[in-house]
Design an enzyme around this catalytic site. Sequence first.
Site, PDB file in Angstrom:
ATOM      1  N   GLU A  32       0.889  -1.171   0.000  1.00  0.00           N
ATOM      2  CA  GLU A  32       0.000   0.000   0.000  1.00  0.00           C
ATOM      3  C   GLU A  32       0.918   1.208   0.000  1.00  0.00           C
ATOM      4  OE1 GLU A  32      -2.428   2.425   3.369  1.00  0.00           O
ATOM      5  OE2 GLU A  32      -2.685   0.248   3.414  1.00  0.00           O
ATOM      6  N   ARG A  36       1.223  10.184   0.737  1.00  0.00           N
ATOM      7  CA  ARG A  36       1.727  11.242   1.616  1.00  0.00           C
ATOM      8  C   ARG A  36       2.923  11.969   1.019  1.00  0.00           C
ATOM      9  NH1 ARG A  36       2.662   7.803   6.973  1.00  0.00           N
ATOM     10  NH2 ARG A  36       1.044   6.296   6.471  1.00  0.00           N
ATOM     11  N   THR A  60      -3.624   6.253   2.218  1.00  0.00           N
ATOM     12  CA  THR A  60      -3.769   7.642   2.659  1.00  0.00           C
ATOM     13  C   THR A  60      -4.446   8.482   1.571  1.00  0.00           C
ATOM     14  OG1 THR A  60      -1.597   7.274   3.711  1.00  0.00           O
ATOM     15  CG2 THR A  60      -2.625   9.402   4.083  1.00  0.00           C
ATOM     16  N   LYS A 120     -10.787  -0.563   7.076  1.00  0.00           N
ATOM     17  CA  LYS A 120      -9.534  -0.399   7.804  1.00  0.00           C
ATOM     18  C   LYS A 120      -9.914   0.068   9.213  1.00  0.00           C
ATOM     19  CE  LYS A 120      -5.393   2.511   7.640  1.00  0.00           C
ATOM     20  NZ  LYS A 120      -4.525   3.291   6.758  1.00  0.00           N
TER      21      LYS A 120
END
Length: 191
Positions: A32, A36, A60, A120
Amino acid sequence: MDKVIPVVVIKELVDTIPTLKALKEGGVNCAEITFRTSCAAEAIALGVKEFPDMNIGAGTVINAEQCERALAAGAKFIVSPGLSVAVANICKERGIAYYPGCVTPTEIMQALELGINVVKFFPANVYGGLKALKALSAPFPQIKFIPTGGADLTNLAEFLAFEKVFAVGGSFMMKGDITANCKEICKIVGE
């Protein structure tokens, strides 16, 4: 889906291939790559091109624009720290798995209304860990969780033993020798 989803932060594009190679050599075929950093989309595109058999997604992802960029780069799944209806709708349209961060009953109900049954659970250690997952599983038996944040080699087996855990996410394998950490993960997953 893999039982462990490494959360990978690529700060420099040149780190993409060695990082993914280290995961793969350790037996972990999933990553993953977080959105960011400024090179996230490029890292995903490079990873998908160089490792076509790896399950490479974007993490993210907090808005529709990032989701579109991640999917254009070839991301095979999308993960968010929270739940975005816009991201959920894009993923549903494209047939891409979306794992939104959900820790409250209200967020889980919203995910279910959007047709999502794997969420998640982040940060797992802050929101009660395995004890909280077990409590939330009672009213939501159709939900599976990806606990992220607080999982490591010492408690991975305990998380994976719970039938409502779809996979475990985290960056714990990215510290130190990635390949050795991944081999240890594969040993734990195999037990």
